[in-house]
Design a protein around this motif. Structure first.
Motif, PDB file in Angstrom:
ATOM      1  N   THR A  54      -3.499 -68.258  65.940  1.00  0.00           N
ATOM      2  CA  THR A  54      -2.086 -68.450  65.659  1.00  0.00           C
ATOM      3  C   THR A  54      -1.969 -69.246  64.376  1.00  0.00           C
ATOM      4  OG1 THR A  54      -1.517 -68.454  68.008  1.00  0.00           O
ATOM      5  CG2 THR A  54       0.027 -69.539  66.521  1.00  0.00           C
ATOM      6  N   LEU A  55      -1.048 -68.848  63.507  1.00  0.00           N
ATOM      7  CA  LEU A  55      -0.767 -69.640  62.321  1.00  0.00           C
ATOM      8  C   LEU A  55       0.126 -70.797  62.723  1.00  0.00           C
ATOM      9  CD1 LEU A  55      -0.643 -70.335  59.311  1.00  0.00           C
ATOM     10  CD2 LEU A  55       1.229 -68.659  59.116  1.00  0.00           C
ATOM     11  N   ARG A  56      -0.328 -71.997  62.461  1.00  0.00           N
ATOM     12  CA  ARG A  56       0.471 -73.207  62.690  1.00  0.00           C
ATOM     13  C   ARG A  56       0.898 -73.707  61.319  1.00  0.00           C
ATOM     14  NH1 ARG A  56      -0.326 -78.952  64.336  1.00  0.00           N
ATOM     15  NH2 ARG A  56       1.218 -79.258  65.986  1.00  0.00           N
ATOM     16  N   ILE A  57       2.213 -73.705  61.071  1.00  0.00           N
ATOM     17  CA  ILE A  57       2.733 -73.998  59.740  1.00  0.00           C
ATOM     18  C   ILE A  57       3.954 -74.899  59.846  1.00  0.00           C
ATOM     19  CG2 ILE A  57       4.075 -71.845  59.746  1.00  0.00           C
ATOM     20  CD1 ILE A  57       3.544 -71.667  56.715  1.00  0.00           C
ATOM     21  N   SER A  58       4.094 -75.804  58.892  1.00  0.00           N
ATOM     22  CA  SER A  58       5.220 -76.741  58.940  1.00  0.00           C
ATOM     23  C   SER A  58       6.519 -76.033  58.571  1.00  0.00           C
ATOM     24  CB  SER A  58       4.980 -77.920  57.993  1.00  0.00           C
ATOM     25  OG  SER A  58       5.242 -77.549  56.663  1.00  0.00           O
ATOM     26  N   SER A  59       7.602 -76.521  59.136  1.00  0.00           N
ATOM     27  CA  SER A  59       8.918 -75.959  58.828  1.00  0.00           C
ATOM     28  C   SER A  59       9.244 -76.142  57.345  1.00  0.00           C
ATOM     29  CB  SER A  59       9.993 -76.593  59.714  1.00  0.00           C
ATOM     30  OG  SER A  59       9.997 -77.999  59.559  1.00  0.00           O
ATOM     31  N   LYS A  60       8.730 -77.203  56.722  1.00  0.00           N
ATOM     32  CA  LYS A  60       8.957 -77.420  55.286  1.00  0.00           C
ATOM     33  C   LYS A  60       8.287 -76.332  54.458  1.00  0.00           C
ATOM     34  CE  LYS A  60       9.640 -82.380  55.491  1.00  0.00           C
ATOM     35  NZ  LYS A  60       9.174 -83.700  55.104  1.00  0.00           N
ATOM     36  N   GLU A  62      12.710 -70.026  50.314  1.00  0.00           N
ATOM     37  CA  GLU A  62      13.491 -70.375  49.121  1.00  0.00           C
ATOM     38  C   GLU A  62      12.879 -69.716  47.881  1.00  0.00           C
ATOM     39  OE1 GLU A  62      16.152 -71.464  46.428  1.00  0.00           O
ATOM     40  OE2 GLU A  62      16.411 -71.599  48.597  1.00  0.00           O
ATOM     41  N   GLN A  63      11.566 -69.749  47.762  1.00  0.00           N
ATOM     42  CA  GLN A  63      10.905 -69.104  46.634  1.00  0.00           C
ATOM     43  C   GLN A  63      11.169 -67.595  46.640  1.00  0.00           C
ATOM     44  OE1 GLN A  63       6.626 -69.528  46.507  1.00  0.00           O
ATOM     45  NE2 GLN A  63       6.449 -68.336  44.628  1.00  0.00           N
ATOM     46  N   SER A  64      11.132 -66.988  47.820  1.00  0.00           N
ATOM     47  CA  SER A  64      11.373 -65.538  47.900  1.00  0.00           C
ATOM     48  C   SER A  64      12.794 -65.195  47.470  1.00  0.00           C
ATOM     49  CB  SER A  64      11.083 -65.009  49.304  1.00  0.00           C
ATOM     50  OG  SER A  64      12.055 -65.432  50.230  1.00  0.00           O
ATOM     51  N   ARG A  65      13.756 -66.051  47.797  1.00  0.00           N
ATOM     52  CA  ARG A  65      15.147 -65.820  47.376  1.00  0.00           C
ATOM     53  C   ARG A  65      15.317 -66.057  45.874  1.00  0.00           C
ATOM     54  NH1 ARG A  65      16.231 -68.310  52.459  1.00  0.00           N
ATOM     55  NH2 ARG A  65      16.340 -70.329  51.428  1.00  0.00           N
ATOM     56  N   THR A 124      12.833 -59.925  52.078  1.00  0.00           N
ATOM     57  CA  THR A 124      14.134 -60.327  51.555  1.00  0.00           C
ATOM     58  C   THR A 124      15.100 -59.148  51.511  1.00  0.00           C
ATOM     59  OG1 THR A 124      13.335 -59.943  49.295  1.00  0.00           O
ATOM     60  CG2 THR A 124      13.207 -62.200  50.131  1.00  0.00           C
ATOM     61  N   ARG A 125      14.755 -58.062  52.196  1.00  0.00           N
ATOM     62  CA  ARG A 125      15.649 -56.899  52.169  1.00  0.00           C
ATOM     63  C   ARG A 125      16.993 -57.253  52.798  1.00  0.00           C
ATOM     64  NH1 ARG A 125      13.694 -52.973  56.968  1.00  0.00           N
ATOM     65  NH2 ARG A 125      12.856 -54.607  58.277  1.00  0.00           N
ATOM     66  N   LYS A 126      18.029 -56.774  52.219  1.00  0.00           N
ATOM     67  CA  LYS A 126      19.395 -57.177  52.566  1.00  0.00           C
ATOM     68  C   LYS A 126      19.830 -56.756  53.964  1.00  0.00           C
ATOM     69  CE  LYS A 126      20.127 -58.983  48.550  1.00  0.00           C
ATOM     70  NZ  LYS A 126      19.910 -60.375  48.341  1.00  0.00           N
ATOM     71  N   GLU A 127      19.390 -55.604  54.434  1.00  0.00           N
ATOM     72  CA  GLU A 127      19.923 -55.093  55.693  1.00  0.00           C
ATOM     73  C   GLU A 127      19.412 -55.802  56.940  1.00  0.00           C
ATOM     74  OE1 GLU A 127      16.409 -52.358  54.719  1.00  0.00           O
ATOM     75  OE2 GLU A 127      18.055 -53.230  53.609  1.00  0.00           O
ATOM     76  N   ILE A 128      18.457 -56.717  56.823  1.00  0.00           N
ATOM     77  CA  ILE A 128      17.927 -57.355  58.030  1.00  0.00           C
ATOM     78  C   ILE A 128      18.414 -58.782  58.234  1.00  0.00           C
ATOM     79  CG2 ILE A 128      15.831 -55.993  58.068  1.00  0.00           C
ATOM     80  CD1 ILE A 128      14.492 -58.701  57.032  1.00  0.00           C
ATOM     81  N   ALA A 129      19.263 -59.254  57.371  1.00  0.00           N
ATOM     82  CA  ALA A 129      19.709 -60.652  57.350  1.00  0.00           C
ATOM     83  C   ALA A 129      18.889 -61.363  56.287  1.00  0.00           C
ATOM     84  CB  ALA A 129      19.576 -61.338  58.704  1.00  0.00           C
TER      85      ALA A 129
END
Length: 159
Positions: free
Chosen positions: A21-27, A34-37, A128-133
């Motif tokens: 399992t990938l364990r990753i911080s919310s930050k 944010e970078q993807s946007r 980041t596709r628009k139709e999925i939110a």
């Protein structure tokens, strides 16, 4: 005998890696989203480093997408050289390789699979596709010898 022992170690490691399992911080998740946007419509990319052998995603390093493409990412060669020097100098390893897909689901493409060169890494793909939110498709995979296995993601708040 040495070959047999090595084969058993490699086999155990493969099974262990496939079902982690990938364990990753919310930050880190927030920073990747944010970078993807901010880099949209181009794919964003980067890595998260951790201490060698720890498997912990600790240091997020956004990378330049040298391809400047909405359908492909490629780490800038100078950034990549600096990254590998840092890994050697600081006894770090790549724990996560991440990038975004701008118009498709968050699943590794054939190109992603062909270029996956870190068998111990988690491969995170965000869409980041628009139709999925706007930002809720965040998935992690193991890619080993062309085989793709999705894994669970545990997002944690680190204090």
């Amino acid at each position: 005998l040495c070959r047999l022992l090595l084969a058993r170690v490699v086999a155990r490691k493969f099974v262990r890696l496939t079902y982690m399992t990938l364990r990753i911080s919310s930050k880190h998740v927030a920073a990747i989203l944010e970078q993807s946007r901010s880099e949209y419509p181009d794919e964003c990319c980067g890595v998260i480093l951790g201490a060698e052998g720890s498997g912990r995603a600790e240091l997020l390093q956004p990378m330049v997408n040298a391809a400047h493409s909405p359908t492909f990412y490629e780490f800038d060669s100078k950034d990549l050289l600096n990254l590998y020097r840092q890994l050697d100098d600081e006894s770090k390893e790549i724990v996560v390789v991440y990038h975004s897909h701008t118009e498709t689901q968050a699943y590794p493409s054939r190109t992603d699979i062909a270029y996956a060169s870190e068998p111990g890494a988690h491969y995170v793909v965000v869409s980041t596709r628009k139709e999925i939110a706007p930002e809720n498709e965040f998935r992690s995979f193991r890619i080993i010898d062309g085989n793709v296995t999705e894994e669970d993601v545990e997002i944690v708040d680190l204090t």
